[in-house]
Design an enzyme around this catalytic site. Structure first.
Site, PDB file in Angstrom:
ATOM      1  N   ASP A  43       7.559   4.111 -11.891  1.00 66.50           N
ATOM      2  CA  ASP A  43       7.984   4.025 -13.289  1.00 66.50           C
ATOM      3  C   ASP A  43       7.256   5.110 -14.073  1.00 66.50           C
ATOM      4  O   ASP A  43       6.559   5.964 -13.508  1.00 66.50           O
ATOM      5  CB  ASP A  43       7.797   2.596 -13.843  1.00 66.50           C
ATOM      6  CG  ASP A  43       6.364   2.250 -14.223  1.00 66.50           C
ATOM      7  OD1 ASP A  43       5.446   3.079 -13.989  1.00 66.50           O
ATOM      8  OD2 ASP A  43       6.138   1.151 -14.767  1.00 66.50           O
ATOM      9  N   CYS A  82       3.447   2.112 -10.185  1.00 67.68           N
ATOM     10  CA  CYS A  82       3.613   1.892 -11.621  1.00 67.68           C
ATOM     11  C   CYS A  82       2.220   2.084 -12.229  1.00 67.68           C
ATOM     12  O   CYS A  82       1.316   2.591 -11.551  1.00 67.68           O
ATOM     13  CB  CYS A  82       4.225   0.525 -11.935  1.00 67.68           C
ATOM     14  SG  CYS A  82       3.216  -0.913 -11.563  1.00 67.68           S
ATOM     15  N   THR A 131      -0.269   0.064 -13.043  1.00 64.92           N
ATOM     16  CA  THR A 131      -1.334  -0.618 -12.292  1.00 64.92           C
ATOM     17  C   THR A 131      -0.991  -0.784 -10.819  1.00 64.92           C
ATOM     18  O   THR A 131      -1.884  -1.082 -10.014  1.00 64.92           O
ATOM     19  CB  THR A 131      -1.553  -2.036 -12.851  1.00 64.92           C
ATOM     20  OG1 THR A 131      -0.298  -2.740 -12.775  1.00 64.92           O
ATOM     21  CG2 THR A 131      -2.047  -1.990 -14.292  1.00 64.92           C
ATOM     22  N   ILE A 189       0.663  -3.274 -10.005  1.00 63.87           N
ATOM     23  CA  ILE A 189       0.791  -4.735  -9.894  1.00 63.87           C
ATOM     24  C   ILE A 189       2.254  -5.166 -10.060  1.00 63.87           C
ATOM     25  O   ILE A 189       2.817  -5.843  -9.183  1.00 63.87           O
ATOM     26  CB  ILE A 189      -0.106  -5.449 -10.930  1.00 63.87           C
ATOM     27  CG1 ILE A 189      -1.587  -5.168 -10.633  1.00 63.87           C
ATOM     28  CG2 ILE A 189       0.151  -6.955 -10.910  1.00 63.87           C
ATOM     29  CD1 ILE A 189      -2.545  -5.669 -11.718  1.00 63.87           C
ATOM     30  N   HIS A 240      -2.836  -5.187  10.327  1.00 60.04           N
ATOM     31  CA  HIS A 240      -2.738  -6.648  10.361  1.00 60.04           C
ATOM     32  C   HIS A 240      -1.457  -7.196   9.740  1.00 60.04           C
ATOM     33  O   HIS A 240      -0.951  -8.222  10.189  1.00 60.04           O
ATOM     34  CB  HIS A 240      -3.931  -7.284   9.623  1.00 60.04           C
ATOM     35  CG  HIS A 240      -5.225  -7.146  10.368  1.00 60.04           C
ATOM     36  ND1 HIS A 240      -6.370  -7.840  10.024  1.00 60.04           N
ATOM     37  CD2 HIS A 240      -5.573  -6.379  11.436  1.00 60.04           C
ATOM     38  CE1 HIS A 240      -7.355  -7.507  10.839  1.00 60.04           C
ATOM     39  NE2 HIS A 240      -6.889  -6.612  11.700  1.00 60.04           N
ATOM     40  N   ARG A 276      -1.858 -12.771  17.145  1.00 59.27           N
ATOM     41  CA  ARG A 276      -2.124 -13.601  15.960  1.00 59.27           C
ATOM     42  C   ARG A 276      -1.530 -12.985  14.689  1.00 59.27           C
ATOM     43  O   ARG A 276      -1.104 -13.706  13.783  1.00 59.27           O
ATOM     44  CB  ARG A 276      -3.628 -13.866  15.802  1.00 59.27           C
ATOM     45  CG  ARG A 276      -4.469 -12.660  15.428  1.00 59.27           C
ATOM     46  CD  ARG A 276      -5.952 -13.028  15.438  1.00 59.27           C
ATOM     47  NE  ARG A 276      -6.790 -11.973  14.870  1.00 59.27           N
ATOM     48  CZ  ARG A 276      -7.120 -10.839  15.484  1.00 59.27           C
ATOM     49  NH1 ARG A 276      -6.652 -10.601  16.697  1.00 59.27           N
ATOM     50  NH2 ARG A 276      -7.913  -9.963  14.902  1.00 59.27           N
ATOM     51  N   HIS A 277      -1.471 -11.677  14.660  1.00 58.80           N
ATOM     52  CA  HIS A 277      -0.891 -11.025  13.481  1.00 58.80           C
ATOM     53  C   HIS A 277       0.625 -11.212  13.441  1.00 58.80           C
ATOM     54  O   HIS A 277       1.206 -11.451  12.382  1.00 58.80           O
ATOM     55  CB  HIS A 277      -1.268  -9.547  13.446  1.00 58.80           C
ATOM     56  CG  HIS A 277      -2.748  -9.328  13.401  1.00 58.80           C
ATOM     57  ND1 HIS A 277      -3.556  -9.930  12.467  1.00 58.80           N
ATOM     58  CD2 HIS A 277      -3.571  -8.611  14.208  1.00 58.80           C
ATOM     59  CE1 HIS A 277      -4.814  -9.582  12.674  1.00 58.80           C
ATOM     60  NE2 HIS A 277      -4.845  -8.782  13.728  1.00 58.80           N
TER      61      HIS A 277
HETATM   62  C1  RB5 Z   1       4.326   0.016 -18.015  1.00 55.64           C
HETATM   63  O1  RB5 Z   1       3.777   0.263 -19.262  1.00 55.64           O
HETATM   64  C2  RB5 Z   1       3.386  -0.841 -17.176  1.00 55.64           C
HETATM   65  O2  RB5 Z   1       3.452  -2.146 -17.608  1.00 55.64           O
HETATM   66  C3  RB5 Z   1       3.749  -0.721 -15.721  1.00 55.64           C
HETATM   67  O3  RB5 Z   1       3.662   0.595 -15.312  1.00 55.64           O
HETATM   68  C4  RB5 Z   1       2.884  -1.508 -14.757  1.00 55.64           C
HETATM   69  O4  RB5 Z   1       1.545  -1.251 -14.944  1.00 55.64           O
HETATM   70  C5  RB5 Z   1       3.167  -2.942 -14.645  1.00 55.64           C
HETATM   71  O5  RB5 Z   1       2.614  -3.674 -13.817  1.00 55.64           O
END
Ligand code: RB5
Length: 148
Positions: A8, A66, A68, A70, A99, A134-135
Site C-alpha cells: 500500500d 504496508c 506496519t 500488520i 517450520h 512435526r511441522h
Molecule cells: C495506512 O496508513 C496504514 O494503516 C497501513 O499501511 C498499515 O500500516 C496497516 O496495518
C-alpha cells in the site's frame, strides 16, 4: 521461482528496495502489482491481488508490505491457502520458512529499515521448508482451521 510483490502507500519505497534485492537472484522472477505512488489505497485489496496469484499457482510466493505490515498480513491470512508471516528479523524469516512453510512474507515500510529488510528477504527466499514430520502435522492442523 516467481514472487509477486505488492504494497500500500505506506511502503512504496521499501517495495522498491525489496524488488532490488530480489533482482540479485538470477532464478527469481518478480511481478509488481503496485501500488506505485503515495496515493492512499486499501491494503486488503493489495493482499487479495498478491495472494490470489499465490493460491492460483501463478506465483510461487508473495511479499506484501504496508506501513506496519500488520494490516496486510492479517488480510493475507484471511485468504484460503495463505500462510503469511510478518517478519521484522532474520531469525523469524528463517523459521517462517523452515517450520511454517510461509508462502507470503509481510514487511512494514514504516518499521523495518532497508538493511534489515534486505537481509530478511534474502534469507526468506533462500530458506526451504524443513519437511519435518512435526511441522507438516502442525501445518495440516493449521490449514484445517480454514474449514472450521
Ligand atoms: C495506512 O496508513 C496504514 O494503516 C497501513 O499501511 C498499515 O500500516 C496497516 O496495518
Amino acid at each position: 521461482m516467481k514472487i509477486v510483490v505488492g504494497c500500500d502507500h505506506g511502503a512504496v519505497e521499501l517495495k522498491a528496495e525489496v524488488l532490488k534485492v530480489l533482482a540479485e537472484f538470477k532464478d527469481i522472477e518478480t511481478e509488481d502489482v503496485g501500488t506505485y505512488n503515495a496515493e492512499s489505497v486499501d491494503y486488503p485489496e493489495i493482499a487479495e491481488k498478491v495472494c490470489g496469484k499465490v493460491v492460483s499457482g501463478e506465483a510461487d510466493r508473495g511479499i506484501v508490505l504496508c506501513g506496519t505490515g500488520i494490516g496486510i498480513s492479517m488480510a493475507a491470512n484471511k485468504i484460503k491457502g495463505i500462510r503469511a508471516a510478518l517478519c521484522g528479523d532474520v531469525f523469524s524469516a528463517r523459521m517462517s520458512r523452515e517450520h511454517n512453510d510461509a508462502n507470503v512474507l509481510a514487511l512494514g515500510g514504516r518499521v523495518t529499515g532497508y538493511g534489515p529488510a534486505g537481509e530478511i528477504v534474502r534469507v526468506w527466499v533462500t530458506t526451504e521448508f524443513s519437511h519435518g514430520e512435526r511441522h507438516i502435522r502442525r501445518i495440516n492442523k493449521m490449514m484445517a482451521l480454514e474449514n472450521k
